[in-house]
Design a protein around this motif. Structure first.
Motif, mmCIF file in Angstrom:
data_model
loop_
_atom_site.group_PDB
_atom_site.id
_atom_site.type_symbol
_atom_site.label_atom_id
_atom_site.label_comp_id
_atom_site.label_asym_id
_atom_site.label_seq_id
_atom_site.Cartn_x
_atom_site.Cartn_y
_atom_site.Cartn_z
ATOM 1 N N PRO A 176 45.279 50.872 37.738
ATOM 2 C CA PRO A 176 44.986 49.473 38.073
ATOM 3 C C PRO A 176 46.118 48.511 37.728
ATOM 4 C CG PRO A 176 43.630 50.243 36.249
ATOM 5 C CD PRO A 176 44.339 51.434 36.773
ATOM 6 N N SER A 177 47.004 48.891 36.820
ATOM 7 C CA SER A 177 48.056 47.933 36.483
ATOM 8 C C SER A 177 49.397 48.270 37.132
ATOM 9 C CB SER A 177 48.207 47.816 34.960
ATOM 10 O OG SER A 177 48.175 49.069 34.369
ATOM 11 N N ASN A 223 48.012 48.341 42.015
ATOM 12 C CA ASN A 223 48.104 46.888 42.130
ATOM 13 C C ASN A 223 49.363 46.498 42.913
ATOM 14 O OD1 ASN A 223 47.118 44.322 41.690
ATOM 15 N ND2 ASN A 223 47.825 44.172 39.555
HETATM 16 C C1 LIG Z 1 47.368 42.860 39.428
HETATM 17 O O1 LIG Z 1 48.375 41.932 39.793
HETATM 18 C C2 LIG Z 1 47.981 40.578 39.714
HETATM 19 C C3 LIG Z 1 49.144 39.721 40.136
HETATM 20 O O2 LIG Z 1 49.899 40.310 41.111
HETATM 21 C C4 LIG Z 1 47.560 40.216 38.305
HETATM 22 O O3 LIG Z 1 47.102 38.896 38.272
HETATM 23 C C5 LIG Z 1 46.470 41.164 37.867
HETATM 24 O O4 LIG Z 1 46.159 40.899 36.532
HETATM 25 C C6 LIG Z 1 46.931 42.606 38.012
HETATM 26 N N1 LIG Z 1 45.837 43.473 37.661
HETATM 27 C C7 LIG Z 1 45.921 44.348 36.672
HETATM 28 C C8 LIG Z 1 44.716 45.164 36.428
HETATM 29 O O5 LIG Z 1 46.934 44.484 36.028
#
Ligand SMILES: *[C@@H]1O[C@H](CO)[C@@H](O)[C@H](O)[C@H]1NC(C)=O
Ligand SMILES: *[C@@H]1O[C@H](CO)[C@@H](O)[C@H](O)[C@H]1NC(C)=O
Ligand SMILES: *[C@@H]1O[C@H](CO)[C@@H](O)[C@H](O)[C@H]1NC(C)=O
Ligand SMILES: *[C@@H]1O[C@H](CO)[C@@H](O)[C@H](O)[C@H]1NC(C)=O
Ligand SMILES: *[C@@H]1O[C@H](CO)[C@@H](O)[C@H](O)[C@H]1NC(C)=O
Ligand SMILES: *[C@@H]1O[C@H](CO)[C@@H](O)[C@H](O)[C@H]1NC(C)=O
Ligand SMILES: *[C@@H]1O[C@H](CO)[C@@H](O)[C@H](O)[C@H]1NC(C)=O
Ligand SMILES: *[C@@H]1O[C@H](CO)[C@@H](O)[C@H](O)[C@H]1NC(C)=O
Ligand SMILES: *[C@@H]1O[C@H](CO)[C@@H](O)[C@H](O)[C@H]1NC(C)=O
Length: 603
Positions: free
Chosen positions: A235-236, A259
């Motif tokens: 997810p990240s 992501n």
């Molecule tokens: C995914 O990316 C967005 C910005 O591009 C960010 O705001 C969000 O926190 C990210 N999600 C994770 C789970 O890291």
């Protein structure tokens, strides 16, 4: 072999009687033994420990679904014929070193769903014939160096659903035959690049549910045989470095449910043998044109469940082998024929789950509605309202030319626009266009550049061209192009800027701010030279002159000061200070004639 076993029996005496029972023809209590298949089935028998009395020629032993807590040292020795051992779904938290010693014919070992936290080095010693090892659903924290040193024939390792926080650099040492590695839901926060690089035979690598945000350069080096790489549910993960997949020659790549906000074009570029690419469930909004063209052999492309708003014409140019395109569940209003390399090769197309606008741009799809395979999910119109919710297969051939139509772009107000202004003024030129689908409006500057939405000269969201703080060199004709899939329209406006106004205070804008760069023909260095300087030549001359003057004046002040000083204290000429002062005041300013004379006078 039997003799050897008996010999050992005698030698180990009472210890062996407790620990292990191997005897031909016997069957452990509560288990069922099938002589003909040489199977021992002890599954779900509420066993608290590994039972005794296995037949010495057993080939398959199933101890799953019991309550076994430990596996002792050489617990199965004597079972030289054993090929499969299943210890899954127990409560094993401890396996002693050399637990499987002697099982040189063991091919498959399952220890799934237990409570293992550590694997002492040497646990798998003696398992030189092992091909398949399932360690999934345990609580293993680390793989230590040399854990798998002796399992040289291991082909598949499942390490899914563990709490892995660390894989030591030489943990996979010895796994020279490993072809498939699965890791799922571990707590690794970086890719174990060094450990993986020992797996020279690896062809399949699947890593799910990792908390890694960046795929760094050279993340998978030395995995020359790897063909399938699956990275999903990270997810990240938002960054895939340009050289992260370098060294790989993949045929299938999955980076899904991550992501990523853009397709990692440069990381993919060298994968010319890629046949399957899945980037589904990433927040990708646009597929840019012509950036995937090196994927010559790509057959299947999945971009399902993203945030796709637009696929730029030419996006899939070069993908001559593309047979299947999966775009289900995005925000696409259309898919133009010009995005594809050749429509003829396309066999499967998923377009359902998109707010499709049924106009001439989708005519090519609806015309092929009986030939194309929609994978059982018909595309559905969202607009115009007259055909809302209708599935493609519901349209009769006759109504297609009436429904799937477009109105070419047309500029509404065609009155000539011409502005004659003094420099420093702000000028607006309107360009309102109409058509179906809604046309895009582009302004071309007098220098034949496309005007961008930002900068001193910009296009406003309503299509109006705005020239702020008009400069004499902005003069010329500007062209507004309005276009959609059905046709183009254009008008030309004139701007004439007169110099000399006193209102010349203009904020700082570089040329790049307001114009997209022209087609790159210049080399780097000449482009840099051509870059407009924030100061004009006049300013530069003044600045340089000022610098020179201030240098001269410091010298002069020094000179005068020293002169008066030497006059007043005329008698003490020959001191070290006198020599020192002029040199320091001259700095690196060059040994001008002035300086020389000056010093001589003092001495
Ligand atoms: C995914 O990316 C967005 C910005 O591009 C960010 O705001 C969000 O926190 C990210 N999600 C994770 C789970 O890291
Ligand atoms: C990965 O692990 C999750 C649980 O953590 C499980 O639900 C999922 O089925 C696993 N996926 C695969 C492909 O094994
Ligand atoms: C690993 O992550 C899970 C949640 O994803 C957490 O419950 C567990 O405590 C973590 N283990 C370690 C050792 O950090
Ligand atoms: C890449 O893989 C393909 C088959 O998957 C193979 O034909 C080709 O020779 C490989 N190229 C290199 C450089 O290994
Ligand atoms: C397209 O993607 C969806 C979502 O991932 C999947 O369920 C479906 O099976 C895919 N279609 C094909 C033909 O692979
Ligand atoms: C376009 O927008 C600008 C600023 O928002 C406004 O000044 C101008 O009148 C608009 N032009 C048209 C034709 O609507
Ligand atoms: C409109 O202009 C574009 C770009 O110049 C061109 O590619 C396209 O073919 C034109 N469309 C029509 C229908 O004339
Ligand atoms: C000078 O330019 C500013 C900003 O465009 C404008 O508000 C002002 O009216 C101008 N003054 C004169 C005297 O033209
Ligand atoms: C531009 O500069 C980079 C390095 O600064 C160089 O690698 C590249 O070849 C240059 N390109 C051209 C067209 O000169």
């Amino acid at each position: 072999m039997f003799v050897e076993s008996v010999g050992r029996w005698v030698a180990w005496g009472i210890l062996l009687q407790v620990g292990l029972g191997v005897s031909a023809g016997s069957c452990p209590p509560r288990c069922s033994c099938r002589l003909e298949t040489k199977e021992v089935i002890c599954s779900g028998k509420h066993l608290n420990s590994i039972p005794e009395g296995f037949p010495g020629d057993a080939k398959h032993v199933d101890l799953s679904y019991n309550k076994i807590r430990t596996v002792g040292r050489r617990q199965f020795s004597g079972l030289h014929e054993l090929q499969d051992l299943d210890l899954s779904d127990n409560m094993i938290s401890m396996i002693e070193v050399e637990a499987f010693q002697g099982l040189q014919n063991l091919r498959t070992l399952r220890i799934k769903n237990n409570r293992l936290k550590i694997l002492p080095v040497g646990v798998f010693s003696g398992l030189s014939g092992l091909r398949f090892l399932d360690l999934s659903q345990n609580e293993i924290l680390v793989f230590l160096d040399y854990t798998f040193r002796e399992t040289v024939n291991l082909q598949t390792l499942d390490a899914e659903e563990n709490d892995l926080v660390f894989i030591s650099q030489r943990a996979f040492f010895g796994l020279q035959s490993l072809q498939e590695l699965n890791i799922n839901r571990s707590n690794l926060t970086s890719i174990p690049t060094e450990a993986l690089s020992q797996l020279q035979s690896l062809t399949y690598l699947r890593m799910l549910r990792l908390t890694v945000s960046t795929l760094p350069n050279n993340a998978f080096r030395r995995l020359h045989r790897l063909r399938t790489l699956i990275l999903a549910n990270w997810p990240s993960l938002d960054t895939v470095a340009g050289n992260s997949l370098i060294g790989l020659n993949l045929t299938a790549l999955v980076i899904s449910s991550c992501n990523l906000s853009a397709v990692p074009y440069s990381a993919l570029r060298h994968l010319s043998y890629l046949r399957f690419l899945d980037l589904s469930y990433n927040p990708i909004t646009v597929i840019q044109g012509h950036l995937l063209r090196d994927l010559l052999r790509l057959q299947e492309l999945h971009l399902a469940g993203g945030n796709l708003l637009r696929i730029v014409p030419g996006a899939f140019k070069g993908l001559a082998s593309l047979r299947m395109l999966n775009l289900t569940s995005n925000q696409l209003t259309t898919l133009e024929e010009s995005t594809l390399h050749s429509v003829g090769n396309l066999q499967v197309l998923r377009l359902d789950g998109n707010p499709l606008s049924c106009d001439c741009r989708l005519l090519w799809v609806v015309r092929r509605r009986l030939r194309l395979n929609f994978d059982g999910r018909q595309p559905t119109c969202s607009s115009p309202d007259t055909v809302r919710q209708r599935e493609f297969r519901d349209f009769s051939e006759k109504e297609l030319p009436r429904v799937f139509t477009c109105r070419p772009a047309r500029i509404l107000d065609r009155r000539p626009q011409e502005a004659r202004v003094e420099d420093g003024t702000t000028v607006l030129f309107s360009c309102k266009a109409d058509g179906d689908p809604a046309p895009s409006v582009t302004w071309i500057s007098s220098h034949r550049n496309v005007v961008s939405p930002a900068g001193r000269i910009r296009v406003l969201p309503n299509g109006t061209l705005e020239v702020r703080f008009a400069q004499v060199h902005d003069s010329g004709t500007y062209q507004c192009l309005a276009g959609n899939a059905a046709g183009n329209d254009s008008i030309t406006v004139g701007l004439y800027v007169k110099g000399g106004s006193r209102n010349r205070t203009i904020p700082f804008f570089t040329e790049e701010d307001w114009l997209e760069p022209p087609i790159p023909q210049a080399t780097n260095s000449s482009a840099q030279l051509a870059k407009p300087y924030p100061f004009d030549a006049k300013t530069l001359i003044i600045a340089t002159t000022m610098g020179f003057l201030s240098f001269l004046s410091s010298v002069a002040i020094c000179f005068i000061f020293m002169f008066f000083w030497s006059q007043s204290k005329g008698q003490i000429k020959h001191t070290a200070t006198i020599d020192f002062v002029p040199r320091s005041s001259m700095g690196g300013g060059g040994d001008g004639g002035d300086g020389g004379r000056f010093t001589m006078k003092l001495i």
